[in-house]
Motif scaffolding. Structure first.
Motif, PDB file in Angstrom:
ATOM      1  N   UNK A  24       2.184  71.874  52.108  1.00 59.36           N
ATOM      2  CA  UNK A  24       2.115  70.557  51.455  1.00 59.36           C
ATOM      3  C   UNK A  24       3.046  69.516  52.068  1.00 59.36           C
ATOM      4  N   UNK A  25       3.883  69.895  53.048  1.00 60.80           N
ATOM      5  CA  UNK A  25       4.787  68.926  53.681  1.00 60.80           C
ATOM      6  C   UNK A  25       4.369  68.585  55.114  1.00 60.80           C
ATOM      7  N   UNK A  26       3.192  69.046  55.510  1.00 59.78           N
ATOM      8  CA  UNK A  26       2.753  68.890  56.886  1.00 59.78           C
ATOM      9  C   UNK A  26       2.761  67.426  57.332  1.00 59.78           C
ATOM     10  N   UNK A  27       2.346  66.540  56.439  1.00 69.11           N
ATOM     11  CA  UNK A  27       2.276  65.117  56.783  1.00 69.11           C
ATOM     12  C   UNK A  27       3.473  64.336  56.253  1.00 69.11           C
ATOM     13  N   UNK A  28       4.473  65.028  55.693  1.00 64.83           N
ATOM     14  CA  UNK A  28       5.632  64.369  55.096  1.00 64.83           C
ATOM     15  C   UNK A  28       5.535  64.409  53.583  1.00 64.83           C
ATOM     16  N   UNK A  29       6.314  63.568  52.940  1.00 64.12           N
ATOM     17  CA  UNK A  29       6.299  63.507  51.477  1.00 64.12           C
ATOM     18  C   UNK A  29       6.692  62.109  51.037  1.00 64.12           C
ATOM     19  N   UNK A  30       6.045  61.643  49.970  1.00 62.05           N
ATOM     20  CA  UNK A  30       6.465  60.423  49.277  1.00 62.05           C
ATOM     21  C   UNK A  30       6.769  60.806  47.843  1.00 62.05           C
TER      22      UNK A  30
END
Length: 922
Positions: A638-644
């Motif tokens: 779930x963090x592959x593209x980062x996190x907001x």
């Protein structure tokens, strides 16, 4: 609730600090003739009954300040305790921070090069919102900041006794200012005031914390035995970004107009350019390297000539200012090349006859050239210490400070499109009754046509004009400055794919389309917000449809190309508050987990990475909880593209008002995301044996929760047994407490829902339903309960839910909530609903203690200590609030509204004081 900004705290030191602050406060009160009040504050002695004091408002204010001083002492104790631990035992001793995460990765066989290759891919985006959960005035918050700074100042051992006494006097002066300042907001804050507050953090706090954050990573990197020079290039470091909703979030907020959005975008740009100019000017004062001692590289001299030629007279002035100092001249030219700051909404700040950077990317290229030129002459230390931090400032804040998200409700969009259709001679009313298939077919047909529904002089209707006026502002900003300062177009209450496709029509209407590979793509990303349990369950199908749409594919492809991403990325926002209000805490958190898993699969099939945007609030029932546990509890990948993630209301002040706390809380996220990302990359996704049990527990807890909120008379019980009516009347935020003004639970925002239960000490939204779920599991599958017990609830998703629930249980005061329940006039209703709640409370405590094999007070020592220190004062405040509520409601019932209004100030003060004591509102 938010107990403290730290999970570790030295209560002995906290008590010493608080005793000192309390003595200062009491001395100040004595000096002002408030001797009786000074002697009866609720600390290690019986406090007075507030009703017995002649000036109740002043007494409540004294209690409120009392709690704020206690909070400060604990916050400072946590910060100093962390420093002590790191000094004595090293950086790897503290949970969630860089030292611990890097050591864990190294221990698990992940190499220095593997970690390094992932660091630059880590992106953490903090979105600051103005959700109305900050009960304190900005003026009051500023006095709190000053007190905290002075408290930290006392820690320094260099002060002489006389200097220590001066610090004490300064503290008493700030306390007197605080005492003489009114705590209440007598008018709802304007959006402009909320914007100024957010800008304060973006301009004054975060830029100062950013280099400290990078140094923490470097220190932990070295302690782990890794080569420090590997982190010298700022482009190898994790990326921190900021977003804002203030001035862009118009969901149920009539005060956020197109004009407000335009002003916000320009104000953020002004402050960003001022911030960069300040740091470049400071850098120029340092880089006084003379060409007589080192020859500048050819690339630097060539760029200096190019910039000077572009700038004309301004370029000549920049060169004349520092002869024989080419590095300083280069920075002077950079400063001269910054875009001129727009003074107001009518001034674009353009320079038609003078060169200026078109984007922050161009400035970053020059800063990298500056850094390389210093490395070429052997000035590595100067490059690392002076230039890299400025590069990071520009990289993080750009020319926009924070990206402004635009949020609107799907129902509002439906009305807007209906009005546009009617204006174009179509049957707009029909759209509101069509099913999803009919809506999608219509939208697909329309999106294939470039023609708009209306022409510029037409007026379609209030909702349509509100949407189009906002989008025209976005278009103008994109044309003038690019899209860097605009975040996402977020559709709250996304129910179907058509809710997202509708936004494409609005963008087409105003011209927010741009050519891409022989077709149109959208200039801004469209983002769903899934909030209810039902919508979370539907979210994978919705996203599969949306991601397969040709316009979405082109838009994602264009964004991928512009940003240099390996894969296209789609942002998806998930809501904690409304899913909790809809289904209870267990069903909320587990359905969020399951939805993320399914959304990742949907993205995988569409060859698209999913960037999750977590809409977290400040209380446990709205997604808060220990950061490291929250991150560990997220699904694999779930963090592959980062996190907001959002930071809302009082959490902004509590986490970021002081630089030490801001550094700690940002490091928790940066280090935690890095650790989890690498763990996921180096470990295959596997199913856990407890997942089917979690599905079962989620369903059972949801049924128990729904039985409560759907019980006959529950809404009446809620409205009488909590101070919801007072909370709806408070002026703590510019946004209304209801989306459309309807007197229904569905229309009530999650914030006042949680806020009111917390004020009455039920904390119901943080634990209800879990006891019934665990009890049923024990009866029907005792071996499953034994399995959970054997594992000590150590599986991260389960542990996160249970630990959050037990922290919520610790804040419940059954004696006080029974007194609030007594406000319910219908005795049958009171007995029936309160009986359900009390029964579930005892059931939940019993079942969680059975899992832990220990009493909650033993399991949660810090939380229990936190509550016990405040119990006496809080109970007196609760009872005063109950007394006032009875009187206020009675006056309204008898038509004495003017007399009732006279009690509002005291009631609002109790709300503030209780919030301060619990460190949470909603």
């Amino acid at each position: 609730m938010i107990t403290t900004t730290s999970s570790v705290i030295n209560f002995e030191k906290a008590e010493r600090d608080f005793t000192f602050l309390l003595q200062c406060f009491q001395e100040m009160l004595h000096d002002l003739g408030e001797k009786e009040l000074a002697e009866h504050l609720p600390w290690k002695r019986a406090s007075m009954r507030l009703d017995d004091y002649p000036d109740i408002e002043r007494a409540i204010q004294a209690y409120s300040i009392f709690f704020q001083l206690l909070n400060m002492a604990e916050e400072n104790s946590g910060a100093q305790y962390r420093r002590t631990i790191e000094t004595e035992k090293g950086l790897s001793e503290l949970k969630g921070l860089w030292g611990k995460n890097l050591h864990r990765l190294k221990k698990n066989g992940i190499t220095e090069e593997e970690i390094l290759s992932e660091l630059s891919r880590v992106t953490v985006d903090v979105a600051l919102t103005a959700h109305p959960t900050e009960a304190k005035r900005k003026t009051v918050l500023e006095q709190h900041r000053q007190l905290y700074i002075l408290l930290v100042k006392r820690e320094n051992q260099m002060w002489t006794p006389l200097e220590q006494e001066d610090i004490r006097k300064e503290i008493k002066v700030v306390m007197e200012r605080l005492w003489r300042t009114g705590e209440l907001l007598y008018d709802k804050p304007a959006v402009s005031a909320e914007r100024r507050n957010i800008v304060h953090y973006l301009y004054n706090i975060f830029p100062e914390v950013l280099p400290m954050l990078d140094k923490r990573l470097l220190h932990a990197w070295q302690e782990c035995g890794f080569a420090p020079e590997k982190l010298a290039d700022p482009q190898t470091l994790p990326l921190l970004r900021f977003g804002s909703w203030v001035g862009g979030d118009r969901d149920g907020h009539p005060l956020v107009t197109a004009k407000v959005t335009r002003e916000t975008l320009l104000e953020m740009r002004r402050k960003a350019l001022a911030l960069i100019a300040f740091h470049l000017t400071r850098l120029a004062s340092k880089l006084s390297l003379s060409e007589k001692h080192q020859l500048p590289p050819d690339a630097l001299e060539e760029r200096i000539r190019t910039l000077a030629n572009h700038l004309g007279e301004d370029g000549e002035v920049a060169l004349i200012r520092n002869r024989h100092e080419p590095w300083r001249q280069f920075i002077n030219l950079m400063i001269a090349s910054l875009p001129k700051n727009p003074r107001n909404e009518h001034d674009t700040g353009n320079q038609n006859d003078i060169f200026s950077y078109g984007s922050s990317r161009e400035l970053l290229d020059d800063l990298e050239l500056l850094r390389q030129s210093l490395l070429n002459v052997g000035a590595r230390h100067i490059a690392d210490s002076d230039v890299a931090p400025v590069y990071r400032i520009v990289q993080t804040f750009g020319f926009h400070l924070a990206s402004l998200d635009i949020r609107q409700n799907s129902e509002f969009h439906d009305l807007a499109l209906s009005q546009l259709m009617s204006a174009a001679g179509l049957n707009g009313s029909a759209f509101l009754t069509w099913n999803e298939e009919e809506r999608t077919a219509f939208l697909d047909r329309e999106l294939q046509s470039p023609r708009p529904f209306t022409h510029p002089d037409m007026k379609a209707g209030p909702e349509a004009e509100a949407v189009l006026d906002c989008y025209r502002v976005l278009l103008d900003h994109c044309k003038e400055y690019g899209s860097e300062g605009i975040g996402s177009l977020i559709v709250s209450m996304t129910r179907n794919a058509s809710d997202l496709l509708v936004v494409y029509l609005f963008m087409r209407e105003v011209g927010l389309m741009t050519p891409f590979k022989e077709h149109d793509a959208c200039m801004l990303p469209v983002v769903p917000l899934f909030e209810t349990i039902e919508d979370l369950e539907k979210s994978p199908d919705i996203m599969r449809t949306f991601l397969s749409h040709p316009l979405t594919r082109r838009t994602l492809g264009m964004q991928q190309e512009m940003n240099g991403w390996e894969k296209p990325a789609q942002q998806v926002m998930i809501g904690y508050s409304d899913s909790n209000k809809d289904g209870g805490i267990f069903a909320s958190i587990w359905n969020l987990y399951r939805a993320q898993e399914s959304l990742l699969e949907a993205g995988k099939k569409s060859e698209t990475e999913i960037l999750f945007f977590h809409g977290r609030g400040g209380s446990i029932s709205r997604g808060a909880g220990p950061t490291h546990r929250f991150l560990r509890a997220q699904p694999h990948g779930s963090f592959q593209a980062g996190i907001r993630f959002t930071e809302q209301g009082e959490t902004i002040a509590q986490k970021y008002a002081n630089r030490i706390s801001a550094l700690y809380n940002l490091e928790l996220f940066m280090a935690g995301v890095t650790g989890e990302l690498l763990k996921h990359r180096n470990k295959e996704k596997t199913s856990h044996e407890l997942e089917p049990l979690m599905d079962m527990l989620s369903r059972t807890s949801n049924l128990a929760y729904r039985r409560l909120i759907e019980a006959e008379g529950f809404i009446d019980f809620f409205r009488e047994a909590t101070p919801i009516d007072i909370i709806e009347a408070t002026r703590i935020g510019s946004r209304p407490s209801r989306r459309s003004g309807k007197k229904s639970l569905a229309d009530l925002r999650a914030i006042p829902w949680v806020f009111s239960w917390n004020q009455a000490r039920f904390s119901l939204s943080g634990w209800f339903g879990i006891g019934s779920a665990l009890e049923q599991l024990q009866h029907e599958h005792p071996e499953a309960c034994d399995n959970i017990r054997r594992q000590d609830a150590s599986w991260a998703p389960l542990r996160y839910i249970i630990s959050n629930a037990d922290a919520s249980l610790a804040t419940v005061d059954t004696e006080i909530m029974r007194e609030y329940a007594a406000l319910v006039e219908n005795s049958e209703l009171r007995s029936r609903i309160f009986g359900i709640i009390e029964n579930e409370y005892h059931k939940t405590r019993t079942m969680i203690e059975s899992l832990y094999g220990a009493h909650l007070e033993e399991q949660r020592l810090n939380v229990s200590r936190f509550i016990s220190l405040r119990q006496e004062g809080l109970r007196e405040l609760h009872r005063q609030q109950i007394r006032l509520l009875k009187k206020w409601r009675k006056l309204h019932q008898t038509g004495q509204n003017k007399k009732a209004d006279n009690l509002l100030a005291e009631l609002f003060l109790t709300v503030n004081a209780i919030s301060g004591g619990l460190r949470t509102t909603g």
